[in-house]
Design a protein around this motif. Structure first.
Motif, short mmCIF file in Angstrom:
data_model
loop_
_atom_site.label_atom_id
_atom_site.label_comp_id
_atom_site.label_asym_id
_atom_site.label_seq_id
_atom_site.Cartn_x
_atom_site.Cartn_y
_atom_site.Cartn_z
N PHE A 1 18.62 -54.15 29.67
CA PHE A 1 19.55 -54.93 30.47
C PHE A 1 19.00 -55.24 31.86
O PHE A 1 19.70 -55.78 32.70
CB PHE A 1 20.88 -54.18 30.62
CG PHE A 1 21.46 -53.74 29.32
CD1 PHE A 1 22.02 -54.67 28.47
CD2 PHE A 1 21.41 -52.41 28.93
CE1 PHE A 1 22.55 -54.27 27.26
CE2 PHE A 1 21.93 -52.01 27.72
CZ PHE A 1 22.50 -52.94 26.86
N GLY A 2 17.78 -54.88 32.11
CA GLY A 2 17.17 -55.15 33.41
C GLY A 2 16.08 -56.18 33.31
O GLY A 2 15.80 -56.75 32.25
N ARG B 1 8.06 -47.12 33.52
CA ARG B 1 6.67 -47.57 33.61
C ARG B 1 5.81 -46.79 32.62
O ARG B 1 5.60 -45.59 32.78
CB ARG B 1 6.15 -47.39 35.04
CG ARG B 1 6.95 -48.20 36.07
CD ARG B 1 6.57 -47.87 37.49
NE ARG B 1 7.37 -48.64 38.44
CZ ARG B 1 7.38 -48.44 39.76
NH1 ARG B 1 6.63 -47.48 40.29
NH2 ARG B 1 8.14 -49.18 40.54
N PHE B 2 5.31 -47.51 31.61
CA PHE B 2 4.48 -46.92 30.57
C PHE B 2 3.11 -47.60 30.51
O PHE B 2 2.43 -47.53 29.49
CB PHE B 2 5.16 -47.03 29.21
CG PHE B 2 6.35 -46.11 29.04
CD1 PHE B 2 6.20 -44.86 28.47
CD2 PHE B 2 7.61 -46.50 29.47
CE1 PHE B 2 7.29 -44.02 28.31
CE2 PHE B 2 8.70 -45.67 29.32
CZ PHE B 2 8.55 -44.42 28.74
N ILE C 1 11.99 -45.23 20.44
CA ILE C 1 12.93 -45.48 21.53
C ILE C 1 14.24 -45.99 20.93
O ILE C 1 14.99 -46.73 21.57
CB ILE C 1 12.36 -46.49 22.54
CG1 ILE C 1 11.87 -47.75 21.83
CG2 ILE C 1 11.25 -45.87 23.36
CD1 ILE C 1 11.40 -48.84 22.79
N ALA C 2 14.52 -45.57 19.72
CA ALA C 2 15.74 -46.00 19.02
C ALA C 2 16.97 -45.56 19.80
O ALA C 2 17.09 -44.41 20.21
CB ALA C 2 15.77 -45.42 17.61
N GLY C 3 17.88 -46.49 20.01
CA GLY C 3 19.13 -46.17 20.68
C GLY C 3 19.01 -45.95 22.17
O GLY C 3 20.00 -45.62 22.82
N SER C 4 17.83 -46.10 22.73
CA SER C 4 17.67 -45.91 24.17
C SER C 4 18.08 -47.17 24.92
O SER C 4 18.13 -48.27 24.35
CB SER C 4 16.22 -45.54 24.50
OG SER C 4 15.34 -46.57 24.06
N ARG C 5 18.36 -47.00 26.20
CA ARG C 5 18.78 -48.13 27.02
C ARG C 5 17.97 -48.17 28.31
O ARG C 5 17.76 -47.14 28.96
CB ARG C 5 20.27 -48.04 27.35
CG ARG C 5 21.16 -48.20 26.14
CD ARG C 5 22.61 -48.45 26.54
NE ARG C 5 23.44 -48.75 25.38
CZ ARG C 5 24.66 -49.24 25.45
NH1 ARG C 5 25.21 -49.47 26.63
NH2 ARG C 5 25.34 -49.50 24.36
N PHE C 6 17.54 -49.40 28.65
CA PHE C 6 16.75 -49.62 29.86
C PHE C 6 17.56 -50.55 30.77
O PHE C 6 17.76 -51.72 30.45
CB PHE C 6 15.40 -50.25 29.51
CG PHE C 6 14.52 -49.36 28.65
CD1 PHE C 6 13.54 -48.58 29.24
CD2 PHE C 6 14.69 -49.31 27.27
CE1 PHE C 6 12.74 -47.77 28.45
CE2 PHE C 6 13.89 -48.51 26.48
CZ PHE C 6 12.90 -47.72 27.08
N TYR C 7 18.00 -50.03 31.88
CA TYR C 7 18.86 -50.80 32.78
C TYR C 7 18.08 -51.44 33.92
O TYR C 7 18.65 -52.20 34.69
CB TYR C 7 19.95 -49.89 33.36
CG TYR C 7 20.92 -49.39 32.33
CD1 TYR C 7 22.02 -50.15 31.96
CD2 TYR C 7 20.72 -48.17 31.70
CE1 TYR C 7 22.91 -49.70 31.00
CE2 TYR C 7 21.61 -47.70 30.74
CZ TYR C 7 22.70 -48.46 30.39
OH TYR C 7 23.57 -48.00 29.44
N ASP C 8 16.81 -51.10 34.06
CA ASP C 8 16.00 -51.67 35.14
C ASP C 8 14.72 -52.23 34.53
O ASP C 8 14.61 -52.36 33.32
CB ASP C 8 15.70 -50.59 36.19
CG ASP C 8 15.44 -51.18 37.56
OD1 ASP C 8 14.85 -52.26 37.64
OD2 ASP C 8 15.83 -50.55 38.57
N SER C 9 13.77 -52.55 35.34
CA SER C 9 12.53 -53.17 34.86
C SER C 9 11.75 -52.22 33.95
O SER C 9 11.83 -51.00 34.07
CB SER C 9 11.66 -53.57 36.05
OG SER C 9 11.32 -52.44 36.82
#
Length: 524
Positions: A481-482, A443-444, A454-462
């Motif tokens: 992926f969320g 949440r931002f 946010i290069a190479g970062s992964r977001f698995y949820d909302s």
């Protein structure tokens, strides 16, 4: 066998009276047998039943030594002795059984031998009568032996009680004298009082927490410098006294550099509001610690320390370098509204409970690299005026950075957020989340970035990026992926650069691109 023999000899040495009594009882038994049975008949009886009789006497000897072991204290009387326990009921039962067994065994052996020695009816009746009388005599002797042992125990308890009373009186006198000296207006006298209290705590484990409380109370007393030469001299002397008090406590809590010092265990530290100089608790282990409102002048070193309970540093002020590297916080760690005026180092620290840094101010560089926070992390309203490093930090629970101000760079490369990561309304200059893992909601909303990566970062949820503003954003290799919320990032973004002052929303329409639903199906 050697250990068994050592235990038996220790028990015998600890109960000399019991040994003498045992020898006397054996002599009484031989004398009684020789009085009622002829010497030749006695020898014949011993020869014929030598093994059973030896087993009987051996059993009595073992039982007596066992009783001595039960009644003795395993460790010698020391100033740190444990409270005595009441005599258990089975000891009395054991004594009664020993008396009955001695009567029965002696009578049975003598009656059996009377039948073998003579066949004359009159002599046989006489020998049987004497056997019964001898058995009763041995029973009385055994009962007397047990009664004497209990009397010896009672005497030992009385002596121990008297010794304890004398010891308590001596400790109280020494303690009162040392405390009185601690209030002296002369620095050497106060130093002598501190060392006297240290020796007292070494010798009396039960008084250690009380003595630590006294030393901490002294350190909590007001300490001010008025500026004139006389006050300057008193200031330096008092500074030395306080530093000595701190070193005494740290040395006995397991300081890394302490040598040949008795360690004090399960100690609580209360230095709330204290004025502290050159604090060095590296490697120390404390049950709980209270440093609320404390002022740390010079360096504050807590590296590799272990806090078994809660650690309170709320509203504390660190005027110089603060080192908490590799520290273990096994309880909750409270740094609410704490002020770090110089560098703060918490690399590879472990927070097993809650980590509360809400409202804290970091005026210089702060290092949280590879920190493991297992409980909730609260940094809301915190202010980072220097570089903030959270590289490879693990947040196992919720991480709250709402309203945080990062005036310089924020580095969170490789950081892991297992649950909710809240950065709403936070302000960033340069924020780097490259390679970060957001396994919970990210949440931002309302966050303000000058530069964001946010290069190479992964977001698995909302994800929530509503009303986010930035000047430069780098997103190469970022994957989501969320589920997405409104105004959130598209599934996959490449390097983007937007004009100054642009909001995040227009960029979404230009860069949206469909990709696979999960990382395994994404071939690009």
């Amino acid at each position: 066998m050697r250990r068994l023999w050592t235990a038996i000899t220790s028990a015998v040495q600890a109960h000399t009276a019991a040994v003498v009594l045992l020898v006397g009882a054996a002599a009484l038994l031989v004398n009684a047998l020789s009085s009622f049975v002829s010497f030749d008949a006695l020898l014949m009886a011993l020869a014929s039943v030598g093994k059973p009789l030896a087993l009987t006497i051996g059993g009595m000897l073992t039982g007596t030594i066992g009783l001595c072991v039960l009644l003795r204290k395993r460790k010698p009387i020391t100033r740190s002795r444990k409270p005595l326990k009441t005599l258990p009921w089975w000891v009395v039962l054991f004594g009664a059984i020993a008396v009955v067994a001695s009567i029965w065994t002696t009578t049975a052996v003598l009656l059996a031998e009377a039948d073998v020695v003579t066949g004359n009816v009159l002599e046989l009746a006489k020998l049987r009568s004497e056997a019964i009388r001898t058995g009763l005599t041995v029973g009385v002797g055994t009962g007397g032996a047990i009664a004497l042992l209990l009397s010896v125990r009672r005497q030992w308890l009385n002596e121990r009680t008297q010794q304890h009373q004398e010891e308590v009186s001596a400790v109280t006198e020494l303690y009162a004298k040392a405390v009185e000296q601690l209030g002296s207006d002369k620095a050497p006298v106060r130093l002598a009082a501190l060392y006297a209290l240290e020796r007292l705590a070494d010798d009396h484990a039960g008084q250690r927490q009380t003595i630590v409380n006294v030393i901490c109370a002294y350190l909590r007393m007001p300490f001010e410098f008025h500026g004139d030469p006389e006050s300057a001299q008193e200031y330096e002397q008092e500074k030395q006294v306080r530093s000595t008090a701190q070193r005494i406590i740290a040395a006995h809590l397991g300081h890394l550099e302490a040598r040949n010092v008795l360690e004090w265990h399960d100690i609580d530290i209360d230095l709330s509001g204290a004025v502290l100089f050159d604090v060095d608790f590296r490697g120390c282990r404390m049950r709980s610690a209270d440093f609320r409102h404390a002022e740390f002048w010079d360096d504050a070193l807590f590296g590799q320390a272990i806090f078994d309970g809660n650690a309170y540093f709320s509203e504390a002020t660190f005027h110089s370098h603060a080192d908490f590297g590799w520290t273990e916080f096994n309880g909750d760690a409270w740094f609410l509204d704490a002020t770090f005026q110089n560098t703060s180092y918490l690399a590879e620290a472990t927070f097993s409970g809650l980590a509360w840094f809400a409202g804290a101010r970091f005026a210089a560089e702060s290092v949280f690299t590879s920190v493991a926070i297992k409980g909730e992390a609260w940094f809301d309203r915190a202010r980072f005026d220097g570089i903030a490093r959270f590289d490879h930090t693990s947040f196992s629970n919720n991480a709250d950075f709402r309203g945080v101000s990062f005036s310089e760079e924020l580095w969170m490369e490789g950081a892991s957020f297992e649950r909710v990561a809240a950065f709403q309304a936070a302000k960033f200059k340069l924020a780097t989340f490259e390679g970060a893992q957001f396994k919970g909601a990210a949440r931002f909303k309302g966050a303000d970035f000058v530069e964001l990566s946010i290069a190479g970062s992964r977001f698995y949820d909302s994800m929530e990026f509503a009303a986010v503003t930035f000047k430069v954003i780098e997103t190469e290799g970022c994957q989501v992926f969320g589920a997405m919320l409104k105004h959130s990032l598209p599934w996959k973004l490449h390097l983007l650069a937007s004009p100054d002052g642009s909001s995040f929303s227009p960029i979404l329409a230009q860069s949206a691109r469909p990709v696979a639903d999960n990382p395994k199906e994404d071939k690009n």
